[in-house]
Design a protein around this motif. Sequence first.
Motif, short mmCIF file in Angstrom:
data_model
loop_
_atom_site.label_atom_id
_atom_site.label_comp_id
_atom_site.label_asym_id
_atom_site.label_seq_id
_atom_site.Cartn_x
_atom_site.Cartn_y
_atom_site.Cartn_z
N ALA A 103 0.84 -1.20 0.00
CA ALA A 103 0.00 0.00 0.00
C ALA A 103 0.87 1.24 0.00
O ALA A 103 1.92 1.29 0.64
CB ALA A 103 -0.91 0.01 1.22
N SER A 104 0.45 2.25 -0.75
CA SER A 104 1.17 3.51 -0.79
C SER A 104 0.19 4.66 -0.97
O SER A 104 -0.94 4.46 -1.40
CB SER A 104 2.19 3.50 -1.93
OG SER A 104 1.55 3.37 -3.18
N GLY A 105 0.67 5.86 -0.62
CA GLY A 105 -0.17 7.04 -0.79
C GLY A 105 -0.36 7.78 0.52
O GLY A 105 0.45 7.69 1.44
N ASN A 106 -1.46 8.48 0.60
CA ASN A 106 -1.77 9.37 1.71
C ASN A 106 -2.36 8.58 2.88
O ASN A 106 -3.51 8.75 3.27
CB ASN A 106 -2.77 10.42 1.23
CG ASN A 106 -3.12 11.43 2.28
OD1 ASN A 106 -2.33 11.71 3.19
ND2 ASN A 106 -4.33 11.97 2.20
N ILE A 107 -1.53 7.72 3.47
CA ILE A 107 -2.02 6.75 4.46
C ILE A 107 -1.65 7.17 5.87
O ILE A 107 -0.48 7.34 6.18
CB ILE A 107 -1.45 5.36 4.17
CG1 ILE A 107 -1.91 4.87 2.78
CG2 ILE A 107 -1.88 4.37 5.25
CD1 ILE A 107 -1.23 3.60 2.32
N PHE A 108 -2.64 7.31 6.71
CA PHE A 108 -2.41 7.49 8.14
C PHE A 108 -2.34 6.14 8.84
O PHE A 108 -1.44 5.89 9.64
CB PHE A 108 -3.50 8.37 8.77
CG PHE A 108 -3.40 8.48 10.26
CD1 PHE A 108 -4.27 7.79 11.10
CD2 PHE A 108 -2.42 9.28 10.83
CE1 PHE A 108 -4.17 7.89 12.48
CE2 PHE A 108 -2.30 9.38 12.22
CZ PHE A 108 -3.18 8.68 13.03
N SER A 109 -3.29 5.29 8.52
CA SER A 109 -3.28 3.94 9.08
C SER A 109 -4.08 3.02 8.17
O SER A 109 -4.97 3.45 7.45
CB SER A 109 -3.86 3.92 10.48
OG SER A 109 -5.24 4.26 10.46
N ILE A 110 -3.70 1.75 8.23
CA ILE A 110 -4.45 0.72 7.52
C ILE A 110 -5.20 -0.08 8.55
O ILE A 110 -4.59 -0.66 9.46
CB ILE A 110 -3.53 -0.17 6.68
CG1 ILE A 110 -2.76 0.68 5.67
CG2 ILE A 110 -4.35 -1.25 5.97
CD1 ILE A 110 -1.72 -0.12 4.88
#
Length: 121
Positions: A24-31
Motif C-alpha cells: 500500500a502507498s499514498g496518503n495513508i495514516f493507518s491501515i
Amino acid sequence: QVQLVESGGGLVQPGGSLRLSCAASGNIFSINVMGWYRQAPGKERELVASVSSRGITNYADFVKGRFTISRDNAKKTGYLQMNGLKPEDTAVYYCNADVTLFSSFASYNYWGQGTQVTVSS
C-alpha cells in the motif's frame, strides 16, 4: 490517493505454494483491516481471509489450515501464504484495505488490481 499493488501470483502445480504480497502507498495514516478476496471465472468475488490492525485474523472455511494471512504495518504490506493449493483455488486474487487518510482522517475502502493464481498440472 491510495494504491494497492499485488504481486506473487502465477502458475503452480496442485499441492504447491505461493505467497502473495499487497503493498500500500499514498496518503495513508493507518491501515485498518486488510483482506484478500478472489474471483473465479463465472463466480462472484468471495472473501478468502482478513487481518485487523491488531492482528486478528479471519479465514474462509475453504482455506482454513492451508492459507495464512499476515501484515507488516511498518512496510504497509499484507501477505497471503498459500500452501496445499488445489485446482479450485484458481482465481484472480484481490487485495482490499480500509485506509484512514492523513489529509482528512476519513476512512475509505480500496482494491488492488488483482493477481492471477492458476493451479494446474
